[in-house]
Design a protein around this motif. Sequence first.
Motif, PDB file in Angstrom:
ATOM      1  N   SER A   4      22.082 -96.116 -31.733  1.00  0.00           N
ATOM      2  CA  SER A   4      21.027 -97.122 -31.660  1.00  0.00           C
ATOM      3  C   SER A   4      20.844 -97.744 -33.022  1.00  0.00           C
ATOM      4  O   SER A   4      21.158 -97.144 -34.051  1.00  0.00           O
ATOM      5  N   THR A   5      20.338 -98.980 -33.038  1.00  0.00           N
ATOM      6  CA  THR A   5      20.045 -99.666 -34.289  1.00  0.00           C
ATOM      7  C   THR A   5      18.571 -99.548 -34.659  1.00  0.00           C
ATOM      8  O   THR A   5      18.135-100.131 -35.650  1.00  0.00           O
ATOM      9  N   ALA A   6      17.799 -98.803 -33.889  1.00  0.00           N
ATOM     10  CA  ALA A   6      16.377 -98.629 -34.171  1.00  0.00           C
ATOM     11  C   ALA A   6      16.174 -97.442 -35.102  1.00  0.00           C
ATOM     12  O   ALA A   6      17.065 -96.615 -35.305  1.00  0.00           O
ATOM     13  N   ASN A   7      14.974 -97.361 -35.675  1.00  0.00           N
ATOM     14  CA  ASN A   7      14.621 -96.192 -36.485  1.00  0.00           C
ATOM     15  C   ASN A   7      14.454 -94.993 -35.572  1.00  0.00           C
ATOM     16  O   ASN A   7      13.710 -95.044 -34.596  1.00  0.00           O
ATOM     17  N   LEU A   8      15.143 -93.901 -35.910  1.00  0.00           N
ATOM     18  CA  LEU A   8      15.154 -92.723 -35.050  1.00  0.00           C
ATOM     19  C   LEU A   8      14.929 -91.466 -35.883  1.00  0.00           C
ATOM     20  O   LEU A   8      15.341 -91.393 -37.043  1.00  0.00           O
ATOM     21  N   TYR A  13      14.600 -82.113 -36.340  1.00  0.00           N
ATOM     22  CA  TYR A  13      14.704 -82.294 -37.795  1.00  0.00           C
ATOM     23  C   TYR A  13      13.348 -81.982 -38.420  1.00  0.00           C
ATOM     24  O   TYR A  13      12.449 -82.823 -38.465  1.00  0.00           O
ATOM     25  N   THR A  14      13.205 -80.768 -38.910  1.00  0.00           N
ATOM     26  CA  THR A  14      11.927 -80.299 -39.465  1.00  0.00           C
ATOM     27  C   THR A  14      12.005 -79.984 -40.953  1.00  0.00           C
ATOM     28  O   THR A  14      11.035 -79.490 -41.521  1.00  0.00           O
ATOM     29  N   GLU A  15      13.134 -80.266 -41.594  1.00  0.00           N
ATOM     30  CA  GLU A  15      13.271 -79.968 -43.017  1.00  0.00           C
ATOM     31  C   GLU A  15      12.419 -80.929 -43.853  1.00  0.00           C
ATOM     32  O   GLU A  15      12.257 -82.103 -43.502  1.00  0.00           O
ATOM     33  N   ASN A  16      11.882 -80.402 -44.945  1.00  0.00           N
ATOM     34  CA  ASN A  16      11.041 -81.190 -45.843  1.00  0.00           C
ATOM     35  C   ASN A  16      11.924 -81.835 -46.908  1.00  0.00           C
ATOM     36  O   ASN A  16      12.004 -81.368 -48.046  1.00  0.00           O
ATOM     37  N   PHE A  35       7.211 -86.791 -43.103  1.00  0.00           N
ATOM     38  CA  PHE A  35       5.869 -87.356 -42.969  1.00  0.00           C
ATOM     39  C   PHE A  35       5.599 -87.621 -41.488  1.00  0.00           C
ATOM     40  O   PHE A  35       6.263 -88.436 -40.855  1.00  0.00           O
ATOM     41  N   GLU A  36       4.629 -86.919 -40.909  1.00  0.00           N
ATOM     42  CA  GLU A  36       4.419 -86.943 -39.459  1.00  0.00           C
ATOM     43  C   GLU A  36       3.863 -88.277 -38.966  1.00  0.00           C
ATOM     44  O   GLU A  36       4.245 -88.749 -37.904  1.00  0.00           O
ATOM     45  N   GLU A  37       2.963 -88.880 -39.732  1.00  0.00           N
ATOM     46  CA  GLU A  37       2.331 -90.108 -39.254  1.00  0.00           C
ATOM     47  C   GLU A  37       3.338 -91.256 -39.153  1.00  0.00           C
ATOM     48  O   GLU A  37       3.350 -91.991 -38.172  1.00  0.00           O
ATOM     49  N   ASN A  38       4.175 -91.415 -40.157  1.00  0.00           N
ATOM     50  CA  ASN A  38       5.197 -92.456 -40.132  1.00  0.00           C
ATOM     51  C   ASN A  38       6.375 -92.006 -40.985  1.00  0.00           C
ATOM     52  O   ASN A  38       6.384 -92.209 -42.188  1.00  0.00           O
ATOM     53  N   PRO A  39       7.387 -91.374 -40.378  1.00  0.00           N
ATOM     54  CA  PRO A  39       8.533 -90.875 -41.160  1.00  0.00           C
ATOM     55  C   PRO A  39       9.448 -91.967 -41.660  1.00  0.00           C
ATOM     56  O   PRO A  39      10.406 -91.684 -42.387  1.00  0.00           O
ATOM     57  N   THR A 308      27.044 -82.006 -36.062  1.00  0.00           N
ATOM     58  CA  THR A 308      27.337 -83.444 -36.199  1.00  0.00           C
ATOM     59  C   THR A 308      26.284 -84.324 -35.525  1.00  0.00           C
ATOM     60  O   THR A 308      26.543 -85.491 -35.215  1.00  0.00           O
ATOM     61  N   VAL A 309      25.091 -83.804 -35.289  1.00  0.00           N
ATOM     62  CA  VAL A 309      24.033 -84.564 -34.619  1.00  0.00           C
ATOM     63  C   VAL A 309      23.338 -85.472 -35.625  1.00  0.00           C
ATOM     64  O   VAL A 309      23.051 -85.069 -36.754  1.00  0.00           O
ATOM     65  N   LEU A 310      23.074 -86.707 -35.201  1.00  0.00           N
ATOM     66  CA  LEU A 310      22.317 -87.638 -36.020  1.00  0.00           C
ATOM     67  C   LEU A 310      20.841 -87.281 -35.933  1.00  0.00           C
ATOM     68  O   LEU A 310      20.209 -87.407 -34.888  1.00  0.00           O
ATOM     69  N   LEU A 311      20.272 -86.825 -37.050  1.00  0.00           N
ATOM     70  CA  LEU A 311      18.894 -86.353 -37.063  1.00  0.00           C
ATOM     71  C   LEU A 311      17.904 -87.417 -37.498  1.00  0.00           C
ATOM     72  O   LEU A 311      16.741 -87.395 -37.074  1.00  0.00           O
ATOM     73  N   TYR A 312      18.349 -88.340 -38.342  1.00  0.00           N
ATOM     74  CA  TYR A 312      17.416 -89.322 -38.901  1.00  0.00           C
ATOM     75  C   TYR A 312      18.168 -90.604 -39.199  1.00  0.00           C
ATOM     76  O   TYR A 312      19.315 -90.587 -39.674  1.00  0.00           O
ATOM     77  N   GLN A 313      17.516 -91.726 -38.904  1.00  0.00           N
ATOM     78  CA  GLN A 313      18.090 -93.035 -39.166  1.00  0.00           C
ATOM     79  C   GLN A 313      16.962 -94.008 -39.471  1.00  0.00           C
ATOM     80  O   GLN A 313      16.001 -94.096 -38.711  1.00  0.00           O
ATOM     81  N   CYS A 314      17.080 -94.738 -40.586  1.00  0.00           N
ATOM     82  CA  CYS A 314      16.020 -95.651 -40.986  1.00  0.00           C
ATOM     83  C   CYS A 314      16.623 -96.908 -41.582  1.00  0.00           C
ATOM     84  O   CYS A 314      17.606 -96.852 -42.339  1.00  0.00           O
ATOM     85  N   TYR A 315      16.025 -98.037 -41.248  1.00  0.00           N
ATOM     86  CA  TYR A 315      16.467 -99.336 -41.743  1.00  0.00           C
ATOM     87  C   TYR A 315      15.922 -99.550 -43.152  1.00  0.00           C
ATOM     88  O   TYR A 315      14.730 -99.408 -43.402  1.00  0.00           O
ATOM     89  N   VAL A 316      16.800 -99.929 -44.093  1.00  0.00           N
ATOM     90  CA  VAL A 316      16.457-100.010 -45.501  1.00  0.00           C
ATOM     91  C   VAL A 316      16.101-101.443 -45.943  1.00  0.00           C
ATOM     92  O   VAL A 316      15.546-101.616 -47.012  1.00  0.00           O
ATOM     93  N   LYS A 317      16.430-102.444 -45.137  1.00  0.00           N
ATOM     94  CA  LYS A 317      16.161-103.868 -45.398  1.00  0.00           C
ATOM     95  C   LYS A 317      17.160-104.498 -46.347  1.00  0.00           C
ATOM     96  O   LYS A 317      17.201-105.725 -46.465  1.00  0.00           O
ATOM     97  N   SER A 318      17.943-103.702 -47.063  1.00  0.00           N
ATOM     98  CA  SER A 318      18.994-104.213 -47.948  1.00  0.00           C
ATOM     99  C   SER A 318      20.215-103.312 -47.810  1.00  0.00           C
ATOM    100  O   SER A 318      20.127-102.204 -47.279  1.00  0.00           O
TER     101      SER A 318
END
Length: 414
Positions: A4-8, A13-16, A35-39, A308-318
Amino acid sequence: MKWSTANLKSPNYTENHELYVGTSTGTFKRFVPAFEENPFVQRNLYDINQLEKDDRVTALSFGNDTSEIFIGRAKESVHMHSLRSDTVERTIELKFAPVVGFARFDDYLAAGFSNGQVQRISIESSADSELIISSGDDMSHLRQCPTNRNLVATGGKGRQNNLKVFDMAADGKQIFTSKNLPNDYLQLEVPVWDSDVGFIDSPHTLATCSRYGYVRLYDTRKQRRPVQCFATEEQMSFATLVAHGNYIYTGTTMGAMKAFDIRRMKTFVHTYKGFTGAISDVSLDSTGKYLASASLDRYVRVHHVDSTVLLYQCYVKSKATRVLIRQSAENPNCSTTEATEEDLDKTENSRKKKKIVKPTVPEDKEYEDMFENMQTICDDDDVSDAEKEEEKSKKIGSKRKGDRNFNKSKKKKE
């Protein structure tokens, strides 16, 4: 997790962790997936208004510990960013640009440049003499040995820029240089382009990857030529690598990430998916279980190295050019919880202190005087104790008289 191209973010994924990302526009950002409110909140650690055209981030590296980060850009300066104070503590001027790698040891900083030069400069005092070493004429990357921090490895394009190891504590003495593979069946020289290098938990074992599609393993104690090699005829151009334990993790310019086992390098053992652009940098956490990657598709991702599971994905804007991952000692959700409790306490106290204001009515003097002059009726404070006893005996006597009358009427009926 599906592509997906969305933030996931995976619930597993519980590591700090904290992610630090440098981009092609020069921004330097921090992400806190725990960060639970907005990772997916991204915080700019560098003032955007001060960015210039040549501020593209070309190198990121931790210092002696994970409390400071050196930021190399496409200009002749480097920033030492302190994570404790969240400010740039020092700006160091360099001889050349752009920077392709850093190495921090003792009170010195070694910086490698794309022109093949390695500069050693004192961090504490600018008056100390600088040391410049020539590693060729085209360097792609410089890496520091994690077990022996005085050693740095360089690699670049061309046979004259192949893998080299320098001892910066011994005035930049070259202690190893690799040797190319034998000529092919046409007696032509095998092309060399070490796009990235890395130490594998030892100052004697190194790995290189190439834009020409090979991954090589070297042991400086045995021979100058690689002891193991992976090569393929497919279009697989490796851009970056990181190593831990028995595994090498590489990223390609075609948006693929592969894992190799150094015990059998004939083929890759893992493939990590989810990319739509070239992978510019990869980084491992201290445990070696989580793999962070920066991609030119403007995403930063975290994979689990074994599943090999994708745990986190975030759009960086650049376009993300460099990434670092570290284990955070602080809980990002504590401050929010404490703030929420303080707000609740303040609200409750304000409710207790709040007074009910009654509507004001105009005062009528005649009405008030009438009530003041009226006689008080049945006021216990004005009745004496004797009067109270007399009233009590009267009540008891009336009660007994009623009982006698009731008994007489009952006898007559019988």
